[in-house]
Design a protein around this motif. Structure first.
Motif, PDB file in Angstrom:
ATOM      1  N   VAL A  50       0.845  -1.196   0.000  1.00 60.58           N
ATOM      2  CA  VAL A  50       0.000   0.000   0.000  1.00 60.58           C
ATOM      3  C   VAL A  50       0.877   1.240   0.000  1.00 60.58           C
ATOM      4  O   VAL A  50       1.856   1.324   0.758  1.00 60.58           O
ATOM      5  CB  VAL A  50      -0.929   0.013   1.234  1.00 60.58           C
ATOM      6  CG1 VAL A  50      -1.728   1.310   1.294  1.00 60.58           C
ATOM      7  CG2 VAL A  50      -1.860  -1.187   1.211  1.00 60.58           C
ATOM      8  N   LEU A  51       0.528   2.190  -0.858  1.00 63.27           N
ATOM      9  CA  LEU A  51       1.234   3.469  -0.937  1.00 63.27           C
ATOM     10  C   LEU A  51       0.253   4.573  -0.556  1.00 63.27           C
ATOM     11  O   LEU A  51      -0.515   5.048  -1.387  1.00 63.27           O
ATOM     12  CB  LEU A  51       1.770   3.696  -2.359  1.00 63.27           C
ATOM     13  CG  LEU A  51       2.499   5.009  -2.625  1.00 63.27           C
ATOM     14  CD1 LEU A  51       3.733   5.139  -1.737  1.00 63.27           C
ATOM     15  CD2 LEU A  51       2.897   5.117  -4.098  1.00 63.27           C
ATOM     16  N   PRO A  52       0.239   4.985   0.724  1.00 66.36           N
ATOM     17  CA  PRO A  52      -0.639   6.086   1.136  1.00 66.36           C
ATOM     18  C   PRO A  52       0.045   7.425   0.871  1.00 66.36           C
ATOM     19  O   PRO A  52       1.175   7.469   0.377  1.00 66.36           O
ATOM     20  CB  PRO A  52      -0.821   5.842   2.632  1.00 66.36           C
ATOM     21  CG  PRO A  52       0.468   5.211   3.049  1.00 66.36           C
ATOM     22  CD  PRO A  52       0.992   4.439   1.853  1.00 66.36           C
ATOM     23  N   GLY A  53      -0.633   8.509   1.212  1.00 66.64           N
ATOM     24  CA  GLY A  53       0.020   9.804   1.052  1.00 66.64           C
ATOM     25  C   GLY A  53      -0.917  10.974   1.239  1.00 66.64           C
ATOM     26  O   GLY A  53      -2.088  10.904   0.868  1.00 66.64           O
ATOM     27  N   VAL A  54      -0.386  12.025   1.834  1.00 68.52           N
ATOM     28  CA  VAL A  54      -1.046  13.325   1.890  1.00 68.52           C
ATOM     29  C   VAL A  54       0.025  14.362   1.588  1.00 68.52           C
ATOM     30  O   VAL A  54       1.210  14.116   1.776  1.00 68.52           O
ATOM     31  CB  VAL A  54      -1.675  13.597   3.275  1.00 68.52           C
ATOM     32  CG1 VAL A  54      -2.804  12.618   3.558  1.00 68.52           C
ATOM     33  CG2 VAL A  54      -0.633  13.496   4.380  1.00 68.52           C
ATOM     34  N   GLY A  55      -0.388  15.528   1.093  1.00 67.26           N
ATOM     35  CA  GLY A  55       0.590  16.573   0.810  1.00 67.26           C
ATOM     36  C   GLY A  55       0.777  16.787  -0.673  1.00 67.26           C
ATOM     37  O   GLY A  55      -0.141  16.591  -1.473  1.00 67.26           O
ATOM     38  N   ALA A  56       1.989  17.172  -1.061  1.00 67.27           N
ATOM     39  CA  ALA A  56       2.283  17.587  -2.425  1.00 67.27           C
ATOM     40  C   ALA A  56       2.932  16.466  -3.235  1.00 67.27           C
ATOM     41  O   ALA A  56       3.773  15.714  -2.728  1.00 67.27           O
ATOM     42  CB  ALA A  56       3.201  18.807  -2.420  1.00 67.27           C
ATOM     43  N   PHE A  57       2.569  16.392  -4.488  1.00 69.43           N
ATOM     44  CA  PHE A  57       3.029  15.349  -5.409  1.00 69.43           C
ATOM     45  C   PHE A  57       4.561  15.354  -5.533  1.00 69.43           C
ATOM     46  O   PHE A  57       5.205  14.316  -5.390  1.00 69.43           O
ATOM     47  CB  PHE A  57       2.382  15.585  -6.770  1.00 69.43           C
ATOM     48  CG  PHE A  57       2.572  14.479  -7.769  1.00 69.43           C
ATOM     49  CD1 PHE A  57       1.533  13.600  -8.046  1.00 69.43           C
ATOM     50  CD2 PHE A  57       3.762  14.329  -8.478  1.00 69.43           C
ATOM     51  CE1 PHE A  57       1.685  12.589  -8.984  1.00 69.43           C
ATOM     52  CE2 PHE A  57       3.919  13.319  -9.409  1.00 69.43           C
ATOM     53  CZ  PHE A  57       2.877  12.448  -9.664  1.00 69.43           C
ATOM     54  N   GLY A  58       5.136  16.528  -5.811  1.00 66.81           N
ATOM     55  CA  GLY A  58       6.581  16.609  -6.008  1.00 66.81           C
ATOM     56  C   GLY A  58       7.366  16.204  -4.776  1.00 66.81           C
ATOM     57  O   GLY A  58       8.382  15.498  -4.870  1.00 66.81           O
ATOM     58  N   ASP A  59       6.903  16.638  -3.608  1.00 68.16           N
ATOM     59  CA  ASP A  59       7.570  16.260  -2.362  1.00 68.16           C
ATOM     60  C   ASP A  59       7.514  14.752  -2.150  1.00 68.16           C
ATOM     61  O   ASP A  59       8.490  14.140  -1.700  1.00 68.16           O
ATOM     62  CB  ASP A  59       6.916  16.967  -1.171  1.00 68.16           C
ATOM     63  CG  ASP A  59       7.139  18.462  -1.169  1.00 68.16           C
ATOM     64  OD1 ASP A  59       8.062  18.924  -1.880  1.00 68.16           O
ATOM     65  OD2 ASP A  59       6.393  19.175  -0.465  1.00 68.16           O
ATOM     66  N   ALA A  60       6.382  14.170  -2.458  1.00 73.27           N
ATOM     67  CA  ALA A  60       6.227  12.728  -2.264  1.00 73.27           C
ATOM     68  C   ALA A  60       7.160  11.945  -3.185  1.00 73.27           C
ATOM     69  O   ALA A  60       7.786  10.963  -2.758  1.00 73.27           O
ATOM     70  CB  ALA A  60       4.780  12.322  -2.512  1.00 73.27           C
ATOM     71  N   MET A  61       7.283  12.365  -4.443  1.00 66.37           N
ATOM     72  CA  MET A  61       8.193  11.676  -5.361  1.00 66.37           C
ATOM     73  C   MET A  61       9.635  11.834  -4.896  1.00 66.37           C
ATOM     74  O   MET A  61      10.433  10.887  -4.978  1.00 66.37           O
ATOM     75  CB  MET A  61       8.021  12.215  -6.782  1.00 66.37           C
ATOM     76  CG  MET A  61       6.748  11.756  -7.474  1.00 66.37           C
ATOM     77  SD  MET A  61       6.601   9.946  -7.639  1.00 66.37           S
ATOM     78  CE  MET A  61       8.043   9.569  -8.655  1.00 66.37           C
TER      79      MET A  61
END
Length: 223
Positions: A50-61
Motif C-alpha cells: 500500500v502506498l498512502p500519502g497526503v501533501g504535495a506530489f513533487g515532495d512525495a516523489m
C-alpha cells in the motif's frame, strides 16, 4: 501480510487501523533496505503493498527516491504483486502532475493529475457519492450511490477509460475515484475514513492479495 510504505507523507495510523478492521496484518516500511530485509525474512508472507500519502506530489516523489522506496514500488509493479495507492498515493501512480510545477510520477497508470478548475470550493473535501461503479473484485459489495470521504485539490485525468472503476462528480467534473490497471489499484478517497464502504474496499483488496499469494505458491509448487 500487507506492507505499508512510509515515504514520510502519509497518515499511517489510520491506514493500519483500516486494514486491521479488514482482517489483515500490516508492516510499515520506510526505506528500501528495510524492504530488502523484510523480503529476505518474510517474503513468503508478503502479499500486497500500500502506498498512502497526503501533501504535495513533487515532495512525495522526492521522498520516494530519497528513501529508496521508488525502486521498491517499481519492483512490486514488475512482479505483479497487488499495489494499492490511496489519495496522493493514487495520484503518484500516474505519469505526471501539474501540482506546483510539472513533476513526473510512477507512470503505472496512463494519465495525468491536474488541479480542479471549478466554480466551487477547492479542496474537494467531505463525503461524496459514487456516480459510476464498475463490476470488479475490488468493488464487490460497493454500489453506485455509496458515499466515501475525499480530501484533495487535484484530480486524475485518465488516458484510457478502461482503467476507471468508480467515479464521483464534483461541480460538474468527473473525478476518478477508483482506478485499476492489472494488479495496480488506487482510490482518490480515503477508504480507511469512509466507514463500512471503505472497509469493504480494504477487505476486497485483502482478498485480492491473498488470492495472488495462493497463485504464487501454486506456481512455485508446480515448478
Amino acid at each position: 501480510m500487507i506492507v505499508i510504505l512510509d515515504p514520510g507523507v502519509g497518515n499511517l495510523s489510520s491506514v493500519q487501523s483500516g486494514f486491521a478492521r479488514a482482517g489483515s496484518d500490516t508492516v510499515v516500511v520506510a526505506r528500501g533496505d528495510e524492504w530488502s530485509d523484510l523480503l529476505a525474512a518474510r517474503g513468503r508472507d508478503i502479499c500486497g503493498v500500500v502506498l498512502p500519502g497526503v501533501g504535495a506530489f513533487g515532495d512525495a516523489m522526492f521522498q520516494l527516491r530519497a528513501s529508496g522506496l521508488l525502486q521498491v514500488v517499481r519492483q512490486v509493479a514488475r512482479d505483479g504483486m497487488p499495489l494499492f495507492g490511496i489519495c496522493l498515493g493514487m495520484q503518484l501512480l500516474f505519469g505526471m502532475s501539474e501540482e506546483h510545477g510539472t513533476h513526473m510520477g510512477l507512470g503505472l497508470i496512463p494519465g495525468k493529475v491536474v488541479r480542479f478548475r471549478v466554480d466551487a470550493k477547492v479542496p474537494h473535501m467531505g463525503w461524496n457519492d459514487l456516480v459510476y461503479v464498475a463490476d470488479h473484485p475490488l468493488l464487490t459489495g460497493v454500489r453506485k450511490g455509496d458515499f466515501v470521504y475525499f480530501v484533495h485539490s487535484y484530480h486524475a485525468v485518465l488516458q484510457e477509460r478502461d482503467h476507471l472503476l468508480a467515479a464521483a462528480d464534483y461541480a460538474g467534473v468527473e473525478v476518478p475515484a477508483v482506478v485499476a490497471r492489472g494488479h495496480v489499484y488506487g482510490t482518490q478517497f480515503h477508504p480507511e475514513k469512509s466507514g463500512p464502504v471503505g472497509e469493504r474496499i480494504l477487505a476486497n483488496f485483502v482478498r485480492i492479495c491473498e488470492a495472488w499469494r495462493a497463485q504464487r505458491e501454486a506456481a512455485q509448487h508446480a515448478e
